[in-house]
Design an enzyme around this catalytic site. Structure first.
Site, PDB file in Angstrom:
ATOM      1  N   LYS A  11      40.121  33.896  38.774  1.00 42.50           N
ATOM      2  CA  LYS A  11      40.598  33.201  37.577  1.00 42.50           C
ATOM      3  C   LYS A  11      39.753  31.945  37.319  1.00 42.50           C
ATOM      4  O   LYS A  11      38.978  31.514  38.196  1.00 42.50           O
ATOM      5  CB  LYS A  11      42.075  32.841  37.770  1.00 42.50           C
ATOM      6  CG  LYS A  11      43.018  34.052  37.881  1.00 42.50           C
ATOM      7  CD  LYS A  11      44.450  33.556  38.031  1.00 42.50           C
ATOM      8  CE  LYS A  11      45.438  34.673  38.218  1.00 42.50           C
ATOM      9  NZ  LYS A  11      46.819  34.147  38.375  1.00 42.50           N
ATOM     10  N   TYR A  51      48.805  40.792  30.464  1.00 39.18           N
ATOM     11  CA  TYR A  51      50.051  40.147  30.904  1.00 39.18           C
ATOM     12  C   TYR A  51      51.267  40.552  30.066  1.00 39.18           C
ATOM     13  O   TYR A  51      52.244  39.795  29.996  1.00 39.18           O
ATOM     14  CB  TYR A  51      49.858  38.633  30.923  1.00 39.18           C
ATOM     15  CG  TYR A  51      48.979  38.159  32.074  1.00 39.18           C
ATOM     16  CD1 TYR A  51      49.347  38.398  33.402  1.00 39.18           C
ATOM     17  CD2 TYR A  51      47.791  37.462  31.845  1.00 39.18           C
ATOM     18  CE1 TYR A  51      48.558  37.965  34.465  1.00 39.18           C
ATOM     19  CE2 TYR A  51      46.988  37.024  32.903  1.00 39.18           C
ATOM     20  CZ  TYR A  51      47.384  37.280  34.209  1.00 39.18           C
ATOM     21  OH  TYR A  51      46.611  36.850  35.260  1.00 39.18           O
ATOM     22  N   PHE A  59      56.437  30.839  31.781  1.00 39.58           N
ATOM     23  CA  PHE A  59      55.051  30.518  32.119  1.00 39.58           C
ATOM     24  C   PHE A  59      54.035  31.307  31.289  1.00 39.58           C
ATOM     25  O   PHE A  59      52.835  31.103  31.422  1.00 39.58           O
ATOM     26  CB  PHE A  59      54.798  30.772  33.626  1.00 39.58           C
ATOM     27  CG  PHE A  59      55.033  32.188  34.077  1.00 39.58           C
ATOM     28  CD1 PHE A  59      54.022  33.149  34.007  1.00 39.58           C
ATOM     29  CD2 PHE A  59      56.268  32.570  34.582  1.00 39.58           C
ATOM     30  CE1 PHE A  59      54.234  34.459  34.420  1.00 39.58           C
ATOM     31  CE2 PHE A  59      56.499  33.883  35.004  1.00 39.58           C
ATOM     32  CZ  PHE A  59      55.476  34.825  34.915  1.00 39.58           C
ATOM     33  N   ARG A  87      46.423  42.891  47.805  1.00 40.95           N
ATOM     34  CA  ARG A  87      47.525  41.926  47.613  1.00 40.95           C
ATOM     35  C   ARG A  87      47.787  41.170  48.917  1.00 40.95           C
ATOM     36  O   ARG A  87      48.107  39.988  48.903  1.00 40.95           O
ATOM     37  CB  ARG A  87      48.801  42.661  47.175  1.00 40.95           C
ATOM     38  CG  ARG A  87      48.680  43.377  45.839  1.00 40.95           C
ATOM     39  CD  ARG A  87      49.002  42.546  44.643  1.00 40.95           C
ATOM     40  NE  ARG A  87      50.374  42.080  44.581  1.00 40.95           N
ATOM     41  CZ  ARG A  87      50.867  41.423  43.526  1.00 40.95           C
ATOM     42  NH1 ARG A  87      50.111  41.168  42.468  1.00 40.95           N
ATOM     43  NH2 ARG A  87      52.105  41.007  43.527  1.00 40.95           N
ATOM     44  N   ARG A 104      45.073  32.775  48.494  1.00 41.27           N
ATOM     45  CA  ARG A 104      45.911  31.821  47.760  1.00 41.27           C
ATOM     46  C   ARG A 104      46.394  30.673  48.646  1.00 41.27           C
ATOM     47  O   ARG A 104      46.482  29.531  48.196  1.00 41.27           O
ATOM     48  CB  ARG A 104      47.071  32.569  47.116  1.00 41.27           C
ATOM     49  CG  ARG A 104      46.615  33.343  45.863  1.00 41.27           C
ATOM     50  CD  ARG A 104      47.666  34.317  45.409  1.00 41.27           C
ATOM     51  NE  ARG A 104      47.445  34.791  44.047  1.00 41.27           N
ATOM     52  CZ  ARG A 104      48.182  35.727  43.474  1.00 41.27           C
ATOM     53  NH1 ARG A 104      49.183  36.289  44.140  1.00 41.27           N
ATOM     54  NH2 ARG A 104      47.931  36.106  42.234  1.00 41.27           N
ATOM     55  N   ASN A 114      46.294  29.651  41.113  1.00 42.95           N
ATOM     56  CA  ASN A 114      46.315  30.400  42.382  1.00 42.95           C
ATOM     57  C   ASN A 114      45.081  31.311  42.559  1.00 42.95           C
ATOM     58  O   ASN A 114      45.108  32.285  43.289  1.00 42.95           O
ATOM     59  CB  ASN A 114      47.632  31.171  42.545  1.00 42.95           C
ATOM     60  CG  ASN A 114      47.851  32.224  41.465  1.00 42.95           C
ATOM     61  OD1 ASN A 114      47.010  32.409  40.585  1.00 42.95           O
ATOM     62  ND2 ASN A 114      48.968  32.919  41.541  1.00 42.95           N
ATOM     63  N   HIS A 117      43.723  37.091  40.645  1.00 40.53           N
ATOM     64  CA  HIS A 117      44.669  38.109  40.180  1.00 40.53           C
ATOM     65  C   HIS A 117      44.395  39.390  40.948  1.00 40.53           C
ATOM     66  O   HIS A 117      43.234  39.686  41.264  1.00 40.53           O
ATOM     67  CB  HIS A 117      44.486  38.404  38.684  1.00 40.53           C
ATOM     68  CG  HIS A 117      45.201  39.665  38.277  1.00 40.53           C
ATOM     69  ND1 HIS A 117      46.552  39.676  38.008  1.00 40.53           N
ATOM     70  CD2 HIS A 117      44.774  40.954  38.181  1.00 40.53           C
ATOM     71  CE1 HIS A 117      46.916  40.927  37.750  1.00 40.53           C
ATOM     72  NE2 HIS A 117      45.853  41.715  37.840  1.00 40.53           N
ATOM     73  N   GLU A 128      44.888  47.993  34.016  1.00 40.62           N
ATOM     74  CA  GLU A 128      44.118  46.740  33.967  1.00 40.62           C
ATOM     75  C   GLU A 128      42.607  47.004  34.021  1.00 40.62           C
ATOM     76  O   GLU A 128      41.837  46.340  33.320  1.00 40.62           O
ATOM     77  CB  GLU A 128      44.565  45.822  35.109  1.00 40.62           C
ATOM     78  CG  GLU A 128      45.992  45.311  34.899  1.00 40.62           C
ATOM     79  CD  GLU A 128      46.596  44.650  36.131  1.00 40.62           C
ATOM     80  OE1 GLU A 128      45.896  44.485  37.152  1.00 40.62           O
ATOM     81  OE2 GLU A 128      47.794  44.295  36.055  1.00 40.62           O
TER      82      GLU A 128
END
Ligand code: UDP
Ligand code: MG
Length: 154
Positions: A11, A51, A59, A87, A104, A114, A117, A128
């Protein structure tokens, strides 16, 4: 376990803080194959598609503003069970709750800063990946497999 693909993004906070190489290294050192890689400025349309599940959450607006504000690095990974394993390597959404040693926990500053993604399921990953990559940009499959190319050269 099945060979899967997942979508990872460094990000804007990760790019700005010089963490592109660090993020890539953590996936490469676990043996996952990078099959797609590019830097891009996310468009509002891409952000909305990415998203969509979060529309209406408190948020959401901040998240879309942030992800479209500066370049991101889009990464497609391939490997066994890579969706769940990536993840684990990233850690929990909130850096303060993520296990030490995850991306993270080690670099994230807050829930909305963070660093990375990562897709949360095989279904999300396919959806995605299609938002950020054309199929011919993914270096995989019989036609353009790295292994095939390397083997045929050696
Ligand atoms: N997010 C946030 N505040 C929250 C929840 C999420 O800023 O209370 C941001 C955070 O950057 C997160 C992203 O929205 O990475 C997507 O949220 P999700 O629940 O899908 O978390 P992830 O799958 O990224 O761990
Ligand atoms: Mg998510």
């Amino acid at each position: 376990m099945a060979i899967e693909r997942t979508f990872i993004a460094v990000k804007p906070d990760g790019v700005k803080r010089g963490l592109i190489g660090e993020v890539l290294k953590r996936f490469e050192m676990r043996g996952y194959k990078i099959i797609g890689l590019k830097m891009l400025q996310v468009t509002p349309e891409q952000a909305a598609a990415h998203y969509a599940e979060h529309v209406g959450k408190p948020f959401y607006d901040g998240l879309v503003k942030f992800i479209t504000a500066a370049p991101v690095v889009a990464i497609a990974l391939e490997g066994e069970d890579v969706v769940a394993q990536a993840r684990r390597i990233m850690g929990a959404t909130d850096p303060n709750k993520a296990e030490i040693g995850t991306i993270r926990a080690d670099f994230g500053q807050a829930m909305n800063r963070n660093i990375v993604h990562g897709s949360d399921s095989v279904e999300s990953a396919n959806r995605e990946l299609a938002i950020y990559f054309k199929s011919e940009e993914l270096m995989s499959g019989a036609k353009n497999s790295f292994d095939y190319v390397i083997e045929s050269l050696l």
